[in-house]
Design a protein around this motif. Sequence first.
Motif, short mmCIF file in Angstrom:
data_model
loop_
_atom_site.label_atom_id
_atom_site.label_comp_id
_atom_site.label_asym_id
_atom_site.label_seq_id
_atom_site.Cartn_x
_atom_site.Cartn_y
_atom_site.Cartn_z
N GLU A 111 0.88 -1.44 0.12
CA GLU A 111 -0.18 -0.05 -0.14
C GLU A 111 0.91 1.28 0.08
OE1 GLU A 111 -2.44 -3.07 2.48
OE2 GLU A 111 -0.26 -2.38 2.10
N ARG A 112 2.07 1.16 0.39
CA ARG A 112 2.89 2.22 0.44
C ARG A 112 4.20 2.41 -0.63
NH1 ARG A 112 1.51 1.96 6.07
NH2 ARG A 112 0.50 3.78 6.80
N GLY A 113 3.95 1.47 -1.38
CA GLY A 113 4.81 1.57 -2.66
C GLY A 113 4.64 2.68 -3.56
N ASP A 114 5.80 3.52 -4.03
CA ASP A 114 5.73 4.71 -4.95
C ASP A 114 5.47 4.16 -6.37
OD1 ASP A 114 6.33 6.45 -2.90
OD2 ASP A 114 8.57 6.13 -3.21
N VAL A 115 4.80 5.04 -7.00
CA VAL A 115 4.70 4.75 -8.47
C VAL A 115 6.10 5.06 -9.21
CG1 VAL A 115 3.64 5.65 -10.71
CG2 VAL A 115 2.40 5.67 -8.62
N LEU A 116 6.41 3.65 -9.79
CA LEU A 116 7.73 3.70 -10.17
C LEU A 116 7.78 3.61 -11.87
CD1 LEU A 116 9.61 1.25 -7.56
CD2 LEU A 116 9.52 3.81 -7.82
N ASN A 117 6.74 3.52 -12.46
CA ASN A 117 6.71 3.66 -13.87
C ASN A 117 6.05 5.01 -14.22
OD1 ASN A 117 6.12 3.11 -16.58
ND2 ASN A 117 4.34 1.31 -16.09
N PRO A 118 6.71 5.68 -14.97
CA PRO A 118 6.21 7.09 -15.41
C PRO A 118 5.20 7.12 -16.29
CG PRO A 118 8.48 6.33 -16.54
CD PRO A 118 8.26 5.36 -15.51
N SER A 119 4.87 5.68 -17.01
CA SER A 119 3.62 5.71 -17.93
C SER A 119 2.48 5.16 -17.28
CB SER A 119 4.02 5.11 -18.99
OG SER A 119 4.31 3.43 -18.72
N PHE A 120 2.52 4.96 -15.97
CA PHE A 120 1.50 4.26 -15.13
C PHE A 120 0.25 5.18 -15.14
CE2 PHE A 120 -0.70 3.49 -11.03
CZ PHE A 120 -1.60 2.48 -11.39
N GLN A 121 -0.94 4.49 -15.31
CA GLN A 121 -2.18 5.08 -15.27
C GLN A 121 -3.04 3.94 -14.32
OE1 GLN A 121 -3.23 8.23 -15.91
NE2 GLN A 121 -1.32 8.85 -16.95
N PRO A 122 -3.87 4.69 -13.27
CA PRO A 122 -4.69 3.75 -12.55
C PRO A 122 -5.61 2.78 -13.48
CG PRO A 122 -4.34 5.60 -11.35
CD PRO A 122 -3.85 5.69 -12.66
N PRO A 123 -5.99 1.61 -13.40
CA PRO A 123 -7.05 1.14 -13.95
C PRO A 123 -8.48 1.85 -13.84
CG PRO A 123 -5.89 -0.51 -12.72
CD PRO A 123 -5.70 0.85 -12.43
N GLU A 124 -9.28 1.80 -15.13
CA GLU A 124 -10.59 2.64 -15.13
C GLU A 124 -11.31 2.11 -13.91
OE1 GLU A 124 -14.27 3.45 -18.03
OE2 GLU A 124 -12.36 2.19 -18.81
N GLY A 125 -11.81 3.19 -13.16
CA GLY A 125 -12.70 2.93 -12.17
C GLY A 125 -11.82 2.73 -10.78
N HIS A 126 -10.62 3.00 -10.70
CA HIS A 126 -9.56 2.88 -9.62
C HIS A 126 -8.77 4.04 -9.56
CE1 HIS A 126 -10.17 -1.44 -8.83
NE2 HIS A 126 -10.51 -1.32 -10.16
N GLU A 127 -8.53 4.38 -8.07
CA GLU A 127 -7.68 5.48 -7.69
C GLU A 127 -6.32 4.99 -7.11
OE1 GLU A 127 -7.07 6.69 -4.66
OE2 GLU A 127 -8.67 5.69 -3.48
N PHE A 128 -5.48 5.80 -7.22
CA PHE A 128 -4.20 5.55 -6.35
C PHE A 128 -3.69 6.15 -5.42
CE2 PHE A 128 0.39 3.61 -6.76
CZ PHE A 128 0.02 2.33 -6.73
N ASP A 129 -4.39 7.07 -5.03
CA ASP A 129 -3.87 8.48 -3.89
C ASP A 129 -4.31 7.79 -2.37
OD1 ASP A 129 -3.12 9.67 -6.31
OD2 ASP A 129 -5.20 10.81 -6.38
N SER A 130 -5.00 6.74 -2.22
CA SER A 130 -5.14 6.42 -0.99
C SER A 130 -4.66 5.04 -0.66
CB SER A 130 -6.57 6.34 -0.53
OG SER A 130 -7.40 5.31 -1.38
N ILE A 131 -4.47 4.74 0.63
CA ILE A 131 -3.95 3.47 1.03
C ILE A 131 -4.88 2.25 0.56
CG2 ILE A 131 -3.75 1.78 3.15
CD1 ILE A 131 -1.41 3.49 2.67
N GLU A 132 -6.10 2.51 0.70
CA GLU A 132 -7.19 1.65 0.28
C GLU A 132 -6.86 1.45 -1.31
OE1 GLU A 132 -7.95 4.11 2.07
OE2 GLU A 132 -8.13 3.11 4.06
N GLY A 133 -7.05 2.58 -2.04
CA GLY A 133 -7.00 2.57 -3.54
C GLY A 133 -5.74 1.78 -4.05
N ARG A 134 -4.65 2.17 -3.47
CA ARG A 134 -3.35 1.32 -3.94
C ARG A 134 -3.49 -0.06 -3.56
NH1 ARG A 134 1.96 5.24 -3.60
NH2 ARG A 134 0.87 6.89 -4.36
N ARG A 135 -4.01 -0.39 -2.58
CA ARG A 135 -4.14 -1.81 -2.07
C ARG A 135 -5.02 -2.66 -3.24
NH1 ARG A 135 -6.79 -1.60 2.73
NH2 ARG A 135 -4.61 -1.39 3.62
#
Length: 291
Positions: free
Chosen positions: A37-61
């Motif tokens: 849950e606390r891993g940084d985004v390490l891929n500059p081309s990454f986009q969260p899958p549709e319908g998902h967010e990546f800004d919270s612990i729960e979203g990253r999980r």
Amino acid sequence: MAVHAHPDDESSKGAATTARYAAEGVEVLVVTCTGGERGDVLNPSFQPPEGHEFDSIEGRREVRRLEMAGAAEALGVRQAWLGFVDSGLPEGDPLPPLPDGCFALVPLEEAAAPLVELVRDFRPHVITTYDPSGGYPHPDHIKCHEVGVEAYHAAGDASRYVVEGGAEPWEPRKLYYNHGFSMERMRAVHEAMQGAGLESPFGDWIESRAAREIPEREVTTRIQSAEFFAARDAALVSHASQIDPQGFFFAVPRDVEVDVWPTEEYELADSRVPTALPEDDLFAGLREGGR
């Protein structure tokens, strides 16, 4: 059973080995201690899958669970979560305190209990995990080593980790430590890249590790796994938030890697069956009439 700290570790450490054994018909279970849950985004081309967010612990999980499912499918393995929360990698001088409730701060017996139960349920003959350093000093990797070793030694003891209605005790036969980034391997690939007139991704790393005089641990077991590098690469790419398909893990051409270093390496930490070193099979000593 391959015990790892975060989703993506199973794809960067021993992935071709697990894919090989799964293809041979061995039951393989990857155990992931935390949700990453606390891993940084390490891929500059990454986009969260549709319908998902990546800004919270729960979203990253949730996103990392999706990524892990793809990686497990690519490797042909089963996968289970221990359910602990990523500790993050503290940085600074002095280091900041770890977050409350994170994996690294969970008392050992509490952290090992679900893994002991998984060992008793899955009944692996072989367990792989990290060496005492964690491979690098991430608090979750060090904790992963501790719980892996604890479960290996405790799962067969009926007097420990007693759970009403739980699985019967089971004693694994062998314990290994992963050696995915040995200096010997990095030097060999580095020299091959230079010899081919290619830019090596390992130059600075070799110099920095050498400067710190990090001791090399013994490699006892080399698994021929080049045939499954493609499965490993597919698993890596599945972890889109962590792995840049144009980055470090893909900087060495696969034909160079296959020619120079077609194996994955391990250190036999404990064995309850006779085996002769060096080995070329994690199940050495177990296949000839062993249980």
